[in-house]
Design a protein around this motif. Structure first.
Motif, short mmCIF file in Angstrom:
data_model
loop_
_atom_site.label_atom_id
_atom_site.label_comp_id
_atom_site.label_asym_id
_atom_site.label_seq_id
_atom_site.Cartn_x
_atom_site.Cartn_y
_atom_site.Cartn_z
N CYS A 35 -41.02 -20.69 45.50
CA CYS A 35 -40.00 -20.85 46.21
C CYS A 35 -38.90 -21.27 46.75
CB CYS A 35 -41.11 -22.16 47.41
SG CYS A 35 -41.92 -20.71 47.28
N VAL A 36 -39.09 -22.79 44.83
CA VAL A 36 -37.56 -23.99 44.98
C VAL A 36 -36.61 -22.40 44.43
CG1 VAL A 36 -37.05 -25.87 43.30
CG2 VAL A 36 -39.23 -25.59 45.40
N GLY A 37 -37.00 -22.00 43.52
CA GLY A 37 -36.33 -21.08 42.97
C GLY A 37 -34.76 -19.91 44.09
N HIS A 38 -35.90 -20.04 44.99
CA HIS A 38 -35.31 -19.38 46.13
C HIS A 38 -34.27 -19.40 46.90
CE1 HIS A 38 -36.52 -15.03 46.42
NE2 HIS A 38 -37.80 -15.05 46.46
N ILE A 39 -34.23 -21.02 47.40
CA ILE A 39 -33.86 -21.40 47.94
C ILE A 39 -32.59 -22.32 46.72
CG2 ILE A 39 -33.27 -24.35 48.94
CD1 ILE A 39 -36.78 -24.47 49.62
N GLU A 40 -32.75 -22.98 45.14
CA GLU A 40 -31.71 -23.43 45.00
C GLU A 40 -30.66 -22.03 44.58
OE1 GLU A 40 -30.47 -25.98 44.35
OE2 GLU A 40 -32.44 -27.67 44.75
N MET A 41 -30.85 -20.82 44.17
CA MET A 41 -30.54 -19.73 44.09
C MET A 41 -29.39 -19.38 45.74
SD MET A 41 -29.85 -17.92 40.90
CE MET A 41 -28.67 -17.58 41.80
N GLY A 42 -29.74 -20.09 46.40
CA GLY A 42 -29.50 -19.69 47.79
C GLY A 42 -27.58 -20.34 47.27
N ARG A 43 -28.41 -21.96 47.60
CA ARG A 43 -27.67 -22.96 47.80
C ARG A 43 -26.34 -22.32 46.72
NH1 ARG A 43 -27.73 -28.57 47.56
NH2 ARG A 43 -29.03 -28.35 45.82
N GLU A 44 -26.81 -22.35 45.68
CA GLU A 44 -25.75 -22.02 44.56
C GLU A 44 -25.03 -20.99 45.12
OE1 GLU A 44 -25.22 -23.63 41.67
OE2 GLU A 44 -23.74 -22.05 41.27
N ILE A 45 -25.23 -19.55 45.14
CA ILE A 45 -24.63 -18.95 45.50
C ILE A 45 -23.98 -18.83 46.53
CG2 ILE A 45 -24.84 -15.36 46.84
CD1 ILE A 45 -25.37 -16.62 43.54
N THR A 46 -24.67 -19.17 48.02
CA THR A 46 -23.58 -19.68 49.08
C THR A 46 -22.86 -20.82 49.27
OG1 THR A 46 -25.51 -20.42 50.31
CG2 THR A 46 -25.33 -18.24 50.42
N GLY A 47 -23.16 -21.69 48.46
CA GLY A 47 -22.60 -22.91 48.92
C GLY A 47 -22.84 -23.87 49.76
N ALA A 48 -23.49 -23.26 50.15
CA ALA A 48 -24.02 -24.00 51.45
C ALA A 48 -24.46 -26.00 51.24
CB ALA A 48 -25.27 -23.49 52.51
N GLN A 49 -24.20 -27.14 51.83
CA GLN A 49 -24.39 -28.19 51.58
C GLN A 49 -26.06 -28.49 51.17
OE1 GLN A 49 -22.75 -30.32 49.16
NE2 GLN A 49 -21.60 -27.95 48.42
#
Lengths: 349, 282
Positions: A115-129
């Motif tokens: 789950c943390v993998g999903h969240i961190e990748m999502g943040r990295e790709i989208t730039g959502a802070q």
């Protein structure tokens, strides 16, 4: 630093190689491939078959990922693998592969929470802070926000996951599991118009899907027995497309509602959608309408990163590795139950 | 096994999805109130509803106006169904609570088709704000939280017994968080607070008033009551992690508040296990 990530918690086997050039710089994706175990229509994927699939594909996928990335074993800093949560047998197969690579190449292991993998990748790709995260997949339904070194779960499904509800309804209808049951429901739903009556089960920031699945299964059985049913309001013939449409409208409205409640609760105006169900365009659209009303924005990724993949494991693993985290060989186990909020997020403020 | 190896090209992109921009809802107020000479003042935008303060009834009586505008993301049929159901059930629950002596705002008026409900204005602040303010001030002081722990304990116990009273009369809240409880200054406190500056611990004083019954239902099932407590427990842990260790005080007071509360607490353990043991694949 460069990491290779191995993911196999469900029916996708993914291998990804990522490079973190230097702190503050965006990550570089060197390769990201996957192979999916697709079960026949009307059937789900069984753990033993899925594990067998992963075992037979992992070596060729790793080889291909290394070739595509153009790196040699010397360039790799660590080997990241999914520690959990997920299905036991597939997780074990991938953990064994990761240990083998670790011994073969003499590199350290990093066990990663899926789950943390999903969240961190999502943040990295989208730039959502600092977004409220809606994590929706075949096995997980969680509304998450970050606070004090943890991804805290504000709301979640109290019984089955939303993706599981969709997958199982696809089995009821015996529609194809290729490329994914949810994708085929989405395509059918586009042709639906009639909204049928289904329960709506939101409890605070939690929700429940098993009663909805039972109800839509009953509707499907009724439709099969009597295909000439008409909608009492419009007089139109009810089709399986209408069932898919209804199911999507109801469950996504529930998801958007609990996400909005979490946003209001924590005072955030960003939403990040991750997980396989996050690819659904109707869900993204509804979330967009909600966020727009609140003056906020939605961040979502496409199937490369929404659906389980190796790169997210490599990315989250490397973030942990950079803070000094290691998984010694003796502790390189995997677990079916591993909550998102168990992980100490050392790399965020 | 039919799928081929899927190539996933490495193009990271950082574009937030731009939703199709609908015209900003021009009527964020029900029609009835749009020409009010003293326009209602927007207090808060919750997830589902807008809360206004208005003197529509009488200039001397401030009231709260809760408006549920239609949600553009929801199918119109579903939207109408949910709005109507929620307004009516909220009003019914509030009336019942009021009648049975559970501290809630009194209902004044409603129009379920137009989506609004008008009720008593409660002075004070929500528990979340007060608690966070208290924790913030305490954080600076050495051993601060331990020092003032009794005040926090007392607050938790007041919360627990208010919840117990509510469950005892057959109401389940459905959305318990510290944002859905107010601390209303008691009459005598109002006098003392006006006289001098507020001390740290007075922040936690006041009577608990339960608000926002938008997801409430009537029922006496232990399962529902336990889920109610579970929702609060988790909201508490995620909103006030520092005060979480004292959550047991809430449950303790709850357990003493009505007959059958201990069965609910037993059930809560099951619900917790279910929450944590749920298989989480994929």
């Amino acid at each position: 630093m460069i990491a290779i990530g191995l993911e196999g918690s469900a029916n996708k086997l993914g291998v990804g190689i990522i490079s973190h050039p230097s702190p503050g710089k965006p990550a570089i994706i060197l390769s990201n491939i996957r192979h999916t175990f697709v079960s026949p229509p009307g059937e789900g994927f069984l753990p033993k078959d899925t594990a067998k699939h992963h075992r037979s594909w992992v070596v060729s996928l790793v080889k291909q990922a290394m070739a595509e990335a153009g790196v040699s074993t010397r360039d790799i800093d660590c080997i990241c693998y999914t520690k959990g949560p997920g299905m036991g047998a597939p997780l074990q197969s991938v953990a064994v592969a990761a240990r083998m690579l670790s011994l073969l190449w003499g590199k350290e292991l990093v066990g990663v929470n899926h789950c943390v993998g999903h969240i961190e990748m999502g943040r990295e790709i989208t730039g959502a802070q600092n977004p409220v995260v809606l994590y929706v997949s075949g096995g997980n339904t969680q509304v998450i926000a970050y606070a004090e070194q943890r991804y805290r779960i504000f709301g979640e499904a109290l019984d089955i996951a939303v993706g599981n509800c969709l997958d199982r309804f696809a089995r009821t209808l015996e529609i194809s599991n290729d490329p994914a049951p949810g994708y085929n429901i989405e395509q059918l739903a586009k042709k639906g118009k009639v909204l049928l009556d289904l329960p709506y089960a939101v409890k605070g920031m939690d929700c429940s899907f098993s009663g909805i699945l039972a109800s839509i299964d009953i509707l499907a059985a009724e439709l099969k027995a009597n295909p000439e049913q008409r909608d009492p309001i419009t007089g139109e013939i009810i089709t399986t497309a209408d069932l898919c449409f209804t199911l999507q409208e109801i469950v996504y409205a529930m998801l958007v509602e609990i996400t909005e409640r979490a946003m209001a609760h924590v005072g955030s105006d960003q939403v990040l959608i991750v997980g396989g169900v996050g690819c659904n365009e109707r869900l993204q659209e509804m979330m967009g309408l909600m966020a727009n009303d609140r003056g906020g924005s939605v961040f979502a990724t496409d199937e490369r990163f929404c659906i389980d993949n190796g790169i997210m494991i490599a990315h989250a693993g490397l973030l942990a590795y950079e803070t000094g985290f290691r998984t010694p060989l003796e502790e390189s186990t995997c677990t079916q139950r591993f909550r998102t909020d168990e992980v100490f997020i050392k790399w965020r403020d | 096994m039919t799928a081929q190896i899927q190539e996933i090209p490495p193009i990271p992109q950082a574009a937030p999805l731009e939703p199709p921009v609908p015209p900003k809802s021009s009527n964020l107020l029900p029609v009835t109130f749009q020409n009010d000479p003293a326009p209602p003042e927007l207090i808060a935008q919750g997830a589902e509803a807008l809360l206004y303060r208005t003197t529509y009834l009488l200039p001397s009586i401030p009231c709260a106006l809760k408006y549920r505008p239609s949600k553009p993301y929801r199918h119109p049929i579903l939207d109408t169904r949910l709005t109507k159901h929620r307004i009516l059930s909220e009003a019914r629950v509030l009336v019942k609570c009021r009648k049975e002596g559970v501290p809630v705002p009194a209902v004044y008026a409603l129009d379920e088709k137009a989506g609004w409900l008008m009720f008593e204005w409660i002075e004070g602040e929500v528990v979340r704000v007060r608690l966070n303010e208290w924790l913030r001030r305490r954080k600076g002081v050495e051993g601060g939280i331990q020092l003032g722990e009794e005040y926090l304990r007392a607050l938790m116990r007041r919360i627990g017994s208010a919840l117990g009273r509510m469950h005892g009369i057959g109401i389940v809240h459905g959305d318990l968080t510290t944002s859905n409880m107010m601390l209303r200054p008691s009459k005598n406190e109002a006098v003392s607070a006006a006289g001098g500056s507020e001390t740290e611990d007075q922040i936690l004083d006041g009577d608990i008033v339960l608000i926002d019954f938008g997801l409430a239902s009537q029922g006496t099932q232990d399962e529902d009551r336990a889920v109610d407590l579970y929702v609060l427990e988790r909201a508490f842990a995620s909103t006030h992690p520092r005060a979480e260790p004292l959550f047991s005080e809430v449950l303790d007071a709850y357990g003493k508040s009505f007959k059958g509360a201990h069965i609910v607490l037993k059930k809560l353990e099951d619900v917790r296990m279910r929450g944590r043991k749920r298989s989480m694949l994929g």
